[in-house]
Write an enzyme that holds these catalytic residues in place. Structure first.
Site, short mmCIF file in Angstrom:
data_model
loop_
_atom_site.label_atom_id
_atom_site.label_comp_id
_atom_site.label_asym_id
_atom_site.label_seq_id
_atom_site.Cartn_x
_atom_site.Cartn_y
_atom_site.Cartn_z
N ASP A 33 1.00 -1.04 -0.03
CA ASP A 33 0.03 0.05 0.00
C ASP A 33 0.66 0.98 -0.24
OD1 ASP A 33 -2.35 1.44 0.13
OD2 ASP A 33 -3.01 0.44 2.37
N HIS A 46 3.23 3.54 -8.78
CA HIS A 46 3.32 1.92 -8.86
C HIS A 46 3.77 1.22 -10.05
CE1 HIS A 46 -1.06 2.30 -7.66
NE2 HIS A 46 -1.72 2.85 -8.43
N GLU A 71 -12.40 -4.18 -5.05
CA GLU A 71 -12.52 -3.24 -4.54
C GLU A 71 -11.77 -2.16 -5.42
OE1 GLU A 71 -12.45 -5.15 -1.75
OE2 GLU A 71 -14.24 -6.35 -1.88
N LEU A 94 10.75 -20.72 -4.58
CA LEU A 94 9.91 -19.86 -3.83
C LEU A 94 8.51 -19.45 -4.67
CD1 LEU A 94 9.00 -17.19 -1.79
CD2 LEU A 94 9.38 -15.70 -3.82
N ARG A 145 1.93 -5.12 6.46
CA ARG A 145 1.30 -4.35 5.11
C ARG A 145 1.77 -2.65 5.27
NH1 ARG A 145 -5.05 -2.42 4.13
NH2 ARG A 145 -5.01 -0.80 3.33
N SER A 192 -8.15 -5.10 4.92
CA SER A 192 -9.08 -4.91 3.59
C SER A 192 -9.31 -6.02 2.90
CB SER A 192 -7.80 -4.08 2.64
OG SER A 192 -8.16 -2.79 3.53
C1 FPP Z 1 -1.87 0.19 -3.07
O1 FPP Z 1 -1.46 1.75 -3.49
C2 FPP Z 1 -1.33 -0.49 -4.32
C3 FPP Z 1 -1.66 -0.84 -5.33
C4 FPP Z 1 -3.44 -1.24 -5.44
C5 FPP Z 1 -2.11 -2.38 -6.99
C6 FPP Z 1 -0.57 -2.93 -6.47
C7 FPP Z 1 0.55 -2.93 -7.40
C8 FPP Z 1 1.94 -2.99 -7.81
C9 FPP Z 1 2.56 -2.57 -6.11
C10 FPP Z 1 2.31 -2.67 -8.26
C11 FPP Z 1 2.27 -3.53 -9.77
C12 FPP Z 1 2.30 -4.48 -9.44
C13 FPP Z 1 2.84 -6.03 -10.40
C14 FPP Z 1 2.99 -7.39 -8.86
C15 FPP Z 1 3.59 -5.89 -11.29
P1 FPP Z 1 -2.51 3.46 -3.31
O2 FPP Z 1 -2.58 2.59 -4.89
O3 FPP Z 1 -3.63 2.55 -2.69
O4 FPP Z 1 -1.11 3.73 -2.84
P2 FPP Z 1 -2.25 5.10 -1.98
O5 FPP Z 1 -3.04 4.47 -0.34
O6 FPP Z 1 -1.38 5.86 -0.76
O7 FPP Z 1 -3.64 5.49 -2.82
#
Ligand code: FPP
Length: 220
Positions: A8, A25, A56, A120, A168, A176
């Protein structure tokens, strides 16, 4: 051990730098690579489950969803080498039936090529929600006319393995809808570090703390 991570803070990381959320991202995907390589070379960890897209997350702007799907497709293509070199098997949990055919093919191909890898198992949670997973499991059991027992429910989940350690990032103290059944006896760690800033050194510190905790599984 089974390590599960709620990655997150990508959006906040980008915002802090005056960048678009998608930049967070992109950086987050680089961290996925670092952490996967670290786990592949850590003999205690055999399964790493990462929350990449929740049931979600469809509520986000279409542009961000499209970007995440494309990022995943490109990432699987680019990192196939990393899976092979590090002997990592790729699996997914969640309902990917809504994904594009192109992405579904990429996912199936990555699974096929890496299916015999041993060091893994990296599990990406994609369109995953624990309530959805449990609901699908119960539906399967009814179809198969299976007796409703905890063991049978666990067997019908997307992933039957219990989580040992849940991390987390980004300072939120919530679960969540992630692996609700499987975290029944998990140790949990919440770090304020945003996912794009997370490192294998940080993970190592948490693993050291984890080992100090006494796990009793309800016993004394
Ligand atoms: C949470 O940050 C992250 C996500 C909802 C997406 C997770 C994706 C990645 C880590 C990158 C792609 C993954 C792969 C495997 C290629 P958020 O957007 O909720 O952050 P915020 O809470 O600060 O808005």
């Amino acid at each position: 051990m089974h390590l599960a991570i709620i990655m997150d803070g990508n959006g906040r990381w980008a915002k802090k730098r005056g960048l678009k959320r998608i930049e967070g991202h992109k950086k987050g995907a680089e961290v996925v690579k670092e952490i996967t390589e670290y786990c592949a070379n850590n003999h205690e960890i055999d399964t790493l489950t990462l929350y990449a897209f929740s049931t979600e997350n469809w509520k986000r702007p279409k542009m961000e969803i499209d970007f995440l799907m494309k990022l995943l497709d490109n990432w699987l293509k680019k990192e196939l080498d990393t899976y092979i070199k590090n002997d990592v098997k790729f699996e997914t949990i969640g309902d990917i039936s809504k994904f594009s055919n192109k992405l579904k093919k990429r996912i199936a191909y990555t699974k096929e090529v890496t299916k015999n890898n041993k060091k893994l198992t990296q599990v990406l949670a994609l369109n995953y929600g624990s309530r959805d997973e449990i609901t699908r499991a119960v539906k399967k059991m009814i179809e198969k006319n299976e007796e409703i027992t905890p063991e049978n429910i666990q067997k019908n989940l997307d992933i039957g393995r219990d989580v040992d350690l849940l991390i987390r990032t980004s300072g939120e103290i919530r679960v969540s809808n992630f692996l609700l059944w499987q975290i029944a006896y998990a140790e949990m760690f919440f770090t304020p570090i945003l996912w794009p800033d997370f490192t294998s050194e940080e993970l190592e510190k948490i693993l050291t703390e984890f080992k100090k905790r006494e796990r009793r599984f309800g016993g004394i």
